[in-house]
Design a protein around this motif. Sequence first.
Motif, mmCIF file in Angstrom:
data_model
loop_
_atom_site.group_PDB
_atom_site.id
_atom_site.type_symbol
_atom_site.label_atom_id
_atom_site.label_comp_id
_atom_site.label_asym_id
_atom_site.label_seq_id
_atom_site.Cartn_x
_atom_site.Cartn_y
_atom_site.Cartn_z
ATOM 1 N N GLU A 168 29.538 -5.488 -7.969
ATOM 2 C CA GLU A 168 28.706 -4.349 -8.352
ATOM 3 C C GLU A 168 27.341 -4.782 -8.858
ATOM 4 O OE1 GLU A 168 31.143 -2.417 -11.186
ATOM 5 O OE2 GLU A 168 32.612 -1.725 -9.707
ATOM 6 N N ARG A 169 27.175 -6.062 -9.097
ATOM 7 C CA ARG A 169 25.893 -6.656 -9.452
ATOM 8 C C ARG A 169 25.765 -7.962 -8.688
ATOM 9 N NH1 ARG A 169 25.508 -6.154 -16.092
ATOM 10 N NH2 ARG A 169 25.517 -3.872 -16.210
ATOM 11 N N GLY A 170 24.568 -8.513 -8.700
ATOM 12 C CA GLY A 170 24.363 -9.771 -8.006
ATOM 13 C C GLY A 170 23.301 -9.640 -6.950
ATOM 14 N N LEU A 207 19.270 -6.351 -3.204
ATOM 15 C CA LEU A 207 19.455 -6.412 -1.757
ATOM 16 C C LEU A 207 18.183 -6.937 -1.099
ATOM 17 C CD1 LEU A 207 21.427 -5.793 0.560
ATOM 18 C CD2 LEU A 207 20.449 -3.488 0.657
ATOM 19 N N ASP A 208 18.257 -8.152 -0.577
ATOM 20 C CA ASP A 208 17.112 -8.757 0.111
ATOM 21 C C ASP A 208 17.250 -8.488 1.610
ATOM 22 O OD1 ASP A 208 16.246 -9.727 -2.269
ATOM 23 O OD2 ASP A 208 16.941 -11.773 -1.953
ATOM 24 N N LEU A 249 29.170 -9.255 -0.705
ATOM 25 C CA LEU A 249 29.455 -9.175 0.731
ATOM 26 C C LEU A 249 30.777 -8.447 0.965
ATOM 27 C CD1 LEU A 249 29.046 -9.812 3.702
ATOM 28 C CD2 LEU A 249 29.924 -12.130 3.267
ATOM 29 N N ASP A 250 31.759 -8.706 0.114
ATOM 30 C CA ASP A 250 33.043 -7.998 0.238
ATOM 31 C C ASP A 250 32.832 -6.489 0.154
ATOM 32 O OD1 ASP A 250 34.301 -10.443 0.373
ATOM 33 O OD2 ASP A 250 34.838 -10.479 -1.755
ATOM 34 N N LEU A 308 20.626 -9.770 3.439
ATOM 35 C CA LEU A 308 21.075 -9.079 4.657
ATOM 36 C C LEU A 308 19.925 -8.952 5.637
ATOM 37 C CD1 LEU A 308 22.974 -7.163 6.319
ATOM 38 C CD2 LEU A 308 22.191 -5.312 4.822
ATOM 39 N N SER A 309 20.195 -9.229 6.920
ATOM 40 C CA SER A 309 19.142 -9.098 7.922
ATOM 41 C C SER A 309 19.586 -8.149 9.030
ATOM 42 C CB SER A 309 18.795 -10.469 8.519
ATOM 43 O OG SER A 309 17.585 -10.388 9.250
ATOM 44 N N LEU A 310 18.660 -7.290 9.434
ATOM 45 C CA LEU A 310 18.872 -6.332 10.516
ATOM 46 C C LEU A 310 18.298 -6.905 11.806
ATOM 47 C CD1 LEU A 310 17.427 -3.520 8.359
ATOM 48 C CD2 LEU A 310 19.734 -3.321 9.252
#
Length: 266
Positions: free
Chosen positions: A53-55, A86-87, A246-247, A59-61
């Motif tokens: 829930e944090r961290g 979220l990068d 990621l989970d 992620l790449s599209l």
Amino acid sequence: KTLERELGVRLLDRNRRGVTLTVAGAALLTEARDLLARAERAEASVRALGAGERGRLRLSLTRSLTGGIAGQIVSAYRERYPEVELDLAVGNTMMHVQQLHAGDIDVGFVRPPLNDPELEELPLGREPMVCVLPKGHRLTRRSLVRREDIRDEPLVWWPEEHGPGAWHDVRRDVYGDPPWPPIARTEPEEERIVSAVAEGAGISLIMYERSRSLRIPGAVYRRFAPPEPTMGIALAWRRDTRLPTLDRLRQLATAIARAREIERAA
């Protein structure tokens, strides 16, 4: 009294009327309450990190998957996990494969199949593709295009190295087994592909979701007669990745993909 002996200072005033805090005792109580609050915050933070829930999540599209189900997943993830950093980046399938192996991203949207033993894939479904035609082409007079109609048309397509699995998969879906018609021109992304078609370089195929937002003068879209050709969409990550954020993304993406499948079947 034991604590007073350890600290070497009197913390309480004791008399017949009761017990009161000394100045040192009041200061210790304030510090103790602050330490307890910080410990509780630290515990909550660690639990949130462990729960995903944090961290942080990198992620790449892919350029063709910025909307549709990919956009829906990213928006839902941001809404559900606002404290996750979220990068986001954009690339292509094989770029993502290289970045995953190098550890530069945690997860990427890809055009499957990858056929890479070090990576795991989560299929998210298949999206219909449309035919891109130059304005005035004979097939623009039709509401639906058949596969056999474009068999001999010059094709503008993306480079094989951008996603070899999907490159072969889609052509087989449209044209059947090889040999396939030759590719007249390659372009690295949909906008340039559609522009090339508008210029008269040939016809092409892009995902339906992308065609809804990509409008270029001189290019016309037509749906295919059923069954429509499709392209797969998936998430990919390294098999050895252990990341709670990621989970959570995988769980959310699975739920959204299933909901879309049910909606289409209804």
